[in-house]
Write a protein that holds these residues in place. Structure first.
Motif, PDB file in Angstrom:
ATOM      1  N   MET A 103       0.832  -1.207   0.000  1.00 26.52           N
ATOM      2  CA  MET A 103       0.000   0.000   0.000  1.00 26.52           C
ATOM      3  C   MET A 103       0.867   1.257   0.000  1.00 26.52           C
ATOM      4  SD  MET A 103      -3.290  -0.759   2.402  1.00 26.52           S
ATOM      5  CE  MET A 103      -2.733  -1.961   3.561  1.00 26.52           C
ATOM      6  N   THR A 104       1.928   1.255   0.801  1.00 22.76           N
ATOM      7  CA  THR A 104       2.823   2.423   0.873  1.00 22.76           C
ATOM      8  C   THR A 104       3.489   2.682  -0.465  1.00 22.76           C
ATOM      9  OG1 THR A 104       3.276   1.757   3.142  1.00 22.76           O
ATOM     10  CG2 THR A 104       4.687   3.452   2.220  1.00 22.76           C
ATOM     11  N   GLY A 148       2.545   1.688  -3.414  1.00 23.31           N
ATOM     12  CA  GLY A 148       1.550   2.078  -4.420  1.00 23.31           C
ATOM     13  C   GLY A 148       1.135   3.530  -4.283  1.00 23.31           C
ATOM     14  N   VAL A 149       0.862   3.962  -3.055  1.00 27.58           N
ATOM     15  CA  VAL A 149       0.417   5.353  -2.841  1.00 27.58           C
ATOM     16  C   VAL A 149       1.555   6.325  -3.160  1.00 27.58           C
ATOM     17  CG1 VAL A 149      -0.317   6.995  -1.072  1.00 27.58           C
ATOM     18  CG2 VAL A 149      -1.370   4.751  -1.186  1.00 27.58           C
ATOM     19  N   ALA A 200       1.917   6.538  -6.897  1.00 27.90           N
ATOM     20  CA  ALA A 200       0.789   7.236  -7.527  1.00 27.90           C
ATOM     21  C   ALA A 200       0.877   8.741  -7.310  1.00 27.90           C
ATOM     22  CB  ALA A 200      -0.521   6.694  -6.973  1.00 27.90           C
ATOM     23  N   LEU A 201       1.434   9.163  -6.161  1.00 29.31           N
ATOM     24  CA  LEU A 201       1.514  10.597  -5.874  1.00 29.31           C
ATOM     25  C   LEU A 201       2.496  11.324  -6.786  1.00 29.31           C
ATOM     26  CD1 LEU A 201       1.462  10.767  -1.970  1.00 29.31           C
ATOM     27  CD2 LEU A 201      -0.193  11.758  -3.526  1.00 29.31           C
ATOM     28  N   ASN A 236       0.321   2.029 -10.125  1.00 33.62           N
ATOM     29  CA  ASN A 236       0.670   2.219  -8.710  1.00 33.62           C
ATOM     30  C   ASN A 236      -0.562   2.120  -7.814  1.00 33.62           C
ATOM     31  OD1 ASN A 236       3.594   2.896  -8.098  1.00 33.62           O
ATOM     32  ND2 ASN A 236       3.245   4.021  -9.984  1.00 33.62           N
ATOM     33  N   ILE A 237      -1.680   2.689  -8.266  1.00 36.36           N
ATOM     34  CA  ILE A 237      -2.915   2.583  -7.482  1.00 36.36           C
ATOM     35  C   ILE A 237      -3.335   1.120  -7.353  1.00 36.36           C
ATOM     36  CG2 ILE A 237      -5.397   3.105  -7.534  1.00 36.36           C
ATOM     37  CD1 ILE A 237      -4.634   5.829  -8.734  1.00 36.36           C
ATOM     38  N   ALA A 254      -1.390  -0.657  -4.745  1.00 38.50           N
ATOM     39  CA  ALA A 254      -1.940  -0.339  -3.426  1.00 38.50           C
ATOM     40  C   ALA A 254      -3.227  -1.127  -3.174  1.00 38.50           C
ATOM     41  CB  ALA A 254      -2.208   1.154  -3.324  1.00 38.50           C
TER      42      ALA A 254
END
Lengths: 158, 96
Positions: free
Chosen positions: B11-12, B14-15, B18-19, B30-31, B34
């Protein structure tokens, strides 16, 4: 053995996540995503039914490794200007990595599969040892089909 | 390292990815990483909760991620043929 299975899937998932996070080309990021998807799906399916996972892994092994080999050979034939050794090296490394992943994922599933067989044979009073041997031999033969292109290539070279 | 920590790591990653990405395909990938972490966390959590819908939700999320990725590929290909770019910032500035 379950721990061994989880360690392999963890390495694959974290590696794939790292590829998606750090790589610049979308083509390579898709491979990273597929690595994460495969490992997470493997862990989830293994919790439900190890037999189905084993079947999926064997099918994947039997399809993906020959596909990589055939694809590698096609590019090798179409693009003679590219460095041949590099081409062959990348295809072979990819083939070995995929083969290693599938085989190392299938092997730790044996104890749970065998305990399932043991339970069913104990209930039906079948000779368990020979049945185990037949199952082991049959699935090993199916697994080897994924490596056939590699073996054939080695023979044709020699 | 338990499944929970792996889910948190996914999750880390991926987020974070994505950012800081600019291309649509990379953001969606990437999302989805996550979301795969979320699916793993749901499955891991349901080993204790034993809710009848827990595993179904986790597998449903897995299927949704796959469908989302297929839709994104088709959409990205369509937009690239039409607008000749996959940069999110460039689409925002397009006129007409």
């Amino acid at each position: 053995m379950e721990t061994f299975f989880l360690i392999i899937q963890t390495c694959f998932a974290i590696g794939g996540g790292g590829v998606v996070l750090f790589v610049r080309e979308p083509q390579r990021a898709v491979f990273g995503f597929l690595m994460v998807f495969l490992s997470v799906a493997s862990v989830m399916i293994a919790q439900q039914s190890p037999w189905i996972l084993c079947l999926i892994l064997i099918l994947g092994f039997g399809v993906i490794t020959p596909w990589i080999y055939i694809k590698g050979v096609q590019r090798f034939n179409k693009e003679p200007t590219q460095p041949l050794d590099t081409h062959l090296g990348i295809s072979r490394i990819l083939l070995l990595l995929v083969s290693a992943y599938f085989l190392l994922s299938i092997l730790p599933l044996w104890p749970s599969l065998l305990s399932d067989i043991q339970k069913s044979t104990a209930a039906n009073n079948h000779p368990s040892l020979s049945l185990w041997a037949v199952y082991l031999g049959a699935i090993f033969l199916v697994s080897v089909t994924g490596l056939l292109p590699f073996i054939i290539r080695q023979r044709s070279r020699s | 390292m338990s499944l929970g920590w792996i889910a948190i790591a996914l999750m880390t990653m991926g987020v974070l990815g994505a950012l800081f990405r600019r291309q649509m395909i990379m953001v969606s990938l990437n999302i989805d990483v996550a979301l795969l972490g979320v699916a793993l966390a749901i499955l891991h959590g349901n080993q204790q909760w034993q809710h009848p819908w827990g595993d179904a939700i986790a597998f449903g999320l897995l299927a949704l991620v796959l469908i989302h990725q297929l839709v994104m590929f088709i959409l990205a290909q369509f937009l690239f043929e039409k607008l000749k770019t996959t940069q999110l910032g460039a689409w925002r500035n397009l006129r007409g």
